[in-house]
Motif scaffolding. Sequence first.
Motif, short mmCIF file in Angstrom:
data_model
loop_
_atom_site.label_atom_id
_atom_site.label_comp_id
_atom_site.label_asym_id
_atom_site.label_seq_id
_atom_site.Cartn_x
_atom_site.Cartn_y
_atom_site.Cartn_z
N ILE A 739 60.31 26.05 -43.75
CA ILE A 739 59.12 25.69 -43.00
C ILE A 739 58.38 24.55 -43.68
CG2 ILE A 739 56.95 26.53 -42.05
CD1 ILE A 739 58.25 29.37 -42.32
N ARG A 748 58.48 25.27 -47.56
CA ARG A 748 59.04 26.48 -48.11
C ARG A 748 60.51 26.47 -47.80
NH1 ARG A 748 60.65 31.05 -46.47
NH2 ARG A 748 60.53 32.91 -47.76
N SER A 857 63.70 31.37 -51.34
CA SER A 857 62.98 30.14 -51.01
C SER A 857 61.81 29.95 -51.97
CB SER A 857 62.45 30.21 -49.59
OG SER A 857 63.51 30.13 -48.69
N LEU A 859 58.13 27.57 -52.66
CA LEU A 859 57.11 26.80 -51.95
C LEU A 859 56.88 25.50 -52.70
CD1 LEU A 859 55.19 26.93 -49.57
CD2 LEU A 859 53.48 27.84 -51.10
#
Lengths: 862, 450
Positions: A739, A748, A857, A859
């Motif tokens: 995202i 992310r 994942s 950020l």
Amino acid sequence: MIGSPDLVAFTKEDDFGESFSDPLLLPEEFSVPLFNHTTNANPWTKTSYAKFSKDFILISEFSEQVGPQPLLTIPSDSKVCGTFDLNYFSLRIMSVDYQASFVGHPPGSNYPKLNFVEDSKVVLGDSKEGAFAYVHHLTLYDLEARGFVRPFCMAYISADERKIMQQFQELSSEFSKASEFLKLGNRKAFANELEKKLKDLEYTRSVLHKETELQKMHRGCYSTQAIEKANELANVEKSIYEHKDLLRQITSFPSRKKKDMDFVQCETEKPTEISAVDDTLMCNSDNSVKSVETESDNRKSTYTPQFIKAKSAKCFDKRLKTLEELCETNFFLQTLEQLNLVERSFRGDLCSIYTSQINRALLIKQRVTSFLFEAEADWKDETSKNFSISSNNPLIPILNLSGEPMSLDSYTPCVDVDRIKPSGEYIEVSSTSDITQETSEAADTETKGSFGSDKSIEVFGSVSPSNLQSNYLDGLERSKVSSTSSSEDQKVGKMSPKMTSDGSPPKVFGTENLVPMDPSCCIGQDGFIDEEPLPEIAQECCGDTVVNQEPLSLLHGDPALQMDYILEDSTLAGSPNMRLTFSELNTSGLSEEAARIHIEDVSDSTSYMSTSTSSDRAASPFTYGSALTLKQKKKAGHSALRFIRQYPFAHQAIFCLLSGRTLVILGSDEGTVRKLVNALLIFVPDLGKYGDTVQPWLSTPFQLTDLQRWKLIGLQRAASPAGSSILYSLNRYSRYISILDCDNKTLRCPPYKGTLINHMADHRTQIKRGSTYFLHVQSLLTQLTAKALLYTFCHHIHLPMDMNDQGSVTSRRTNFLLQLGYTVEESKIVQYLSELIKEHYIQGHSKGVFSFNYTTSYLYKI
Amino acid sequence: MLRWILGAREAQGTVEKSAALFIGEEQPKNCFTEMQVLKGHFDIVRFLVQIDDLRFASAGDDGLVLVWNVETGELLSELRGHMQQITAMTSYAYIKGGDTHTALITASSDRTLSLWDPDTGNRVQNVSDLQSSVKCLLVLDRLDTWVSGGNELCVWNRDFELQCKTVHHSDTGISAMVELPKNFIAAAMDREIVIFKLNVSGSDIAVMAMQHLADHQDTIRSLINVNDGLFASGSHIGELILWDSLNWTIQAYEHILWEESAGEGQSEVRLTNQKQVERSIQHMSSDGELLVAAVGSGLYVYNVPLKSVVAYRRIAHDSNVLHTMLQEDGHLMSCSEDGSVRMWELQDLPLPAEPASSGLFGMFGTFGRSSKQVCPPAKNLPEVSGLRSLELTGDLIGHSGAVQMFVSFKEKGLVTCSTDHLLIVWRDGELQSQLRSLAVLHKLEQNQGL
């Protein structure tokens, strides 16, 4: 990309160099020769003395009333021709129509004979005007014309002689298509005309017969009137006979070349398209045409024959038919379409045409992988087919840039196998120096042997297809023949219901006219029997419609007519962005390609200088239903360049796209999101012709199936209930997606380690222009694709040694990729591309399987 | 997880994280890295039946029965005919012309029973106007008959002819049936298990109720065969009873209470204060030795020979577990109303001396409390020593509604069906990739080059 002019520089070495062959060098057929710097510093200055700004296509006619005259140009914009004298040039090109298209009463025959002559293809040069032309002569039949023929010619006019000479093959085949459309339509129209004439004649005969009988009754057999009538009757009878014979000839038009079938087929395969074009054009053009059409529908069945007076009108009294009337409107429009296509595809410098041709030819060879990153060519497949490179015979003609005179043999005119004309009628090549004229100065031409009344015009020779690359072409033709002949019977059977089941020739014209029919003719005839003969009706209503106005010289013609042509042109051109207006640009003699680069350059660099102000520039390329063009992708390159400069986590984002992980761009501002989608577009593998795998703006929650379909999604962040369900779906499927939040400037996604994407998206890159960056990315992606191809088709890494060997296959695969120098993450990219290639290879499309990885994942923030 | 986006949901997120399990995105033991979504149903998909190695059928509330190819995901045939939702479906193998064919028997709320040929998609047999809708089906291969259970129990032969039936029992009807040795059938009816006997004399079959086992305190939710000698039943309030198949006596009784322990965090206490912990035994599966029960949103693994609990998770899912499956080497799977499928592995607990274990032991205070004297007293002795832990090894997230059930095709994949009208085939990505490579090389050979 492959064959980019500045990348592919390969010149032939001296003799001693030949012993050593560098395996890394490109094969000769793919090389683009360097421009010879010694003769001229600026490659475009040579064309500067030409009086027109860019290449154009001219259609001229040798009118029996006024002599040679230009009919129309493509593009129709008068600026294109500049001060170039079209009338003069028409005279020139028509004057070399040496074609003895003899029609009339040949010795030993009682009836006029139609000759089915081949088109002639000539290269002409006019050094005084700085114009060189590929000239394609053709004749069309016209019942009212002298000898039933009307000579026409289509010419591709360019200031670059090399372009004409070296693209001769392509020009020839493209113009042949156009000519074929014209002739096909013309044959139909001519047959229609003949039929009507026959009806008239038969009506006349019956009237005369009655009168004769009447006179015989009243005045006896030998009165002068009766004899006169009888003579008249005899003349009419003869005329009927002659016309029937003509009709027989035109309907039994021999299919000399199987190649023609192609055109016929492609014409019959898309009747709806034609009619669609027809309809739109009809709406645009004068209403009277429409009324004529509808009127003609009513008249179809009830054609009232007219009485023909014994004496025909004087030659100069009658109005000659326009080109459009000569060959039905549909075909005329198709021809224009084809010519527009030709004009578009031969735009620009020879070098870039070469490059794109090589590119296209190479792309055809790599169908296995080309779907991944290559833009769908702007051309239709149909046309690109002609540029396929056969591996044995290079397509690219031998270039003669070294300044040495080319040997005469290579351009010796020779007879095309299926030409009817004897070779003796071919024009001689004027001199060897003329062929190599581009190396000599224009002034030199005065001293050289030249052809024609004016010394500045040279005929370089009528180059027939067979002597340039006879082997290659023969092969091509053979393959075409084999492919078409198999489907021929079926085609004919489908289109002509009159065809008897055993394949014997159909009988169409009643018992007195048992003419053996040719399949190709059958198709044409099927049309003119069943369809409404439009042009003839249109001709009947002449005088009060615009269509029937005599075409005049465009340069000095009335503006209304020109407007008409422009109108047609714009409707045919289809996509308006394909056509560039040069009104702002001075006609400095730059070639159009150069000018276009210039435009892009300017716009790109200005936006590069001030990124903040150019926010509106990056419009989304997505318009539903329209294919993504290379141009849009190049523009996307510009946005991509900005993206990698602005976002430090661009690498990770690109990694996601390349490894097949769906990237969701979340934002509240549609413009920003769309811009980012646009920027990242060029990194999406298997983008699809219409950008199917990208969803630029979504304001509803996405489903699991959407993730399968879309690899790049622009998503609206909203505070509404819909927004919260969007967030829920984001949360739920977070393991499958990355995202990019453009409001908070965060990303992310899984981590990426490696150097590959650093090369691809270096934020300190010196590249300033979007299109350059696009090509840079393309070249790296091409490398990647090559590795993926290697990985996919390498036997030993995929075949298990024995049945229970799955584990070792996995390790062999991993090791193979590591040996190629890829990190774990980059291996994922190659594996993803490989999976796409596999699916594409096995079934030609994606099965709809969605694969993913379980990775953590992180950020990333700015 | 997405707290940086969600913001407001943060509080709930922490609860979820501590209460349920959170495995994270790194799942090295999860081999399902490829999925294919199969669309075709218009309503909740409730049943999946494997037909053979390649095919399976799905059915649900839209009355459609769809036959799929598990390898390609291709829809092979649509069996249309039922007007209302399908309530039961089973496969039925029969021999025709020397070959074994597999047919499908379906029961629907429209009170019809149908036999389908999945090869042709034809409805071979159909019985309509039943007195009640059938809730469960049982094929007795030995007798070449099959039994339908609704408000009454009916016995049918292979030609769809009613052989015999019982009297109307109750409005709740038969919810589950298992086949017992010697032509006996155990049927669950509300709180009772009724044992029926099928008397076969020649071609005639008669059915009669033999015994009513009324030991459950609440509605029986699941009934399965454990092995040749035992069958098990589970009730709505967490009673798990093991029965002897021959003399129908209780072999073991467990009452799973899922009681709170004091050592848990505050959030958990608050949670339990708010609502009663669900402990209904929705589903059970067994491999003859181990028995897995889906108890509320938790999982409970029971060792049948030792009659002791092996492992458990009080909260294995965020919502009720609907289906479980035991695989070899202590792996098991469960699916739940929360829309996920979770994969578990039975692992030996670390030694009790380690500090980590104390917390874990604190978690279970009371479990499997026996309240019947039938239960052997030996059970309490090895209570701690035999205990293993149930570790989450992976989860499959894809459905947006409750996952109703799943069927495993071993290496070919796993099929799940859900309330969101979808079916998903989950496959081993690495294996699929290798298979595709072989297919590519095969085609390459056929084409003799690219």
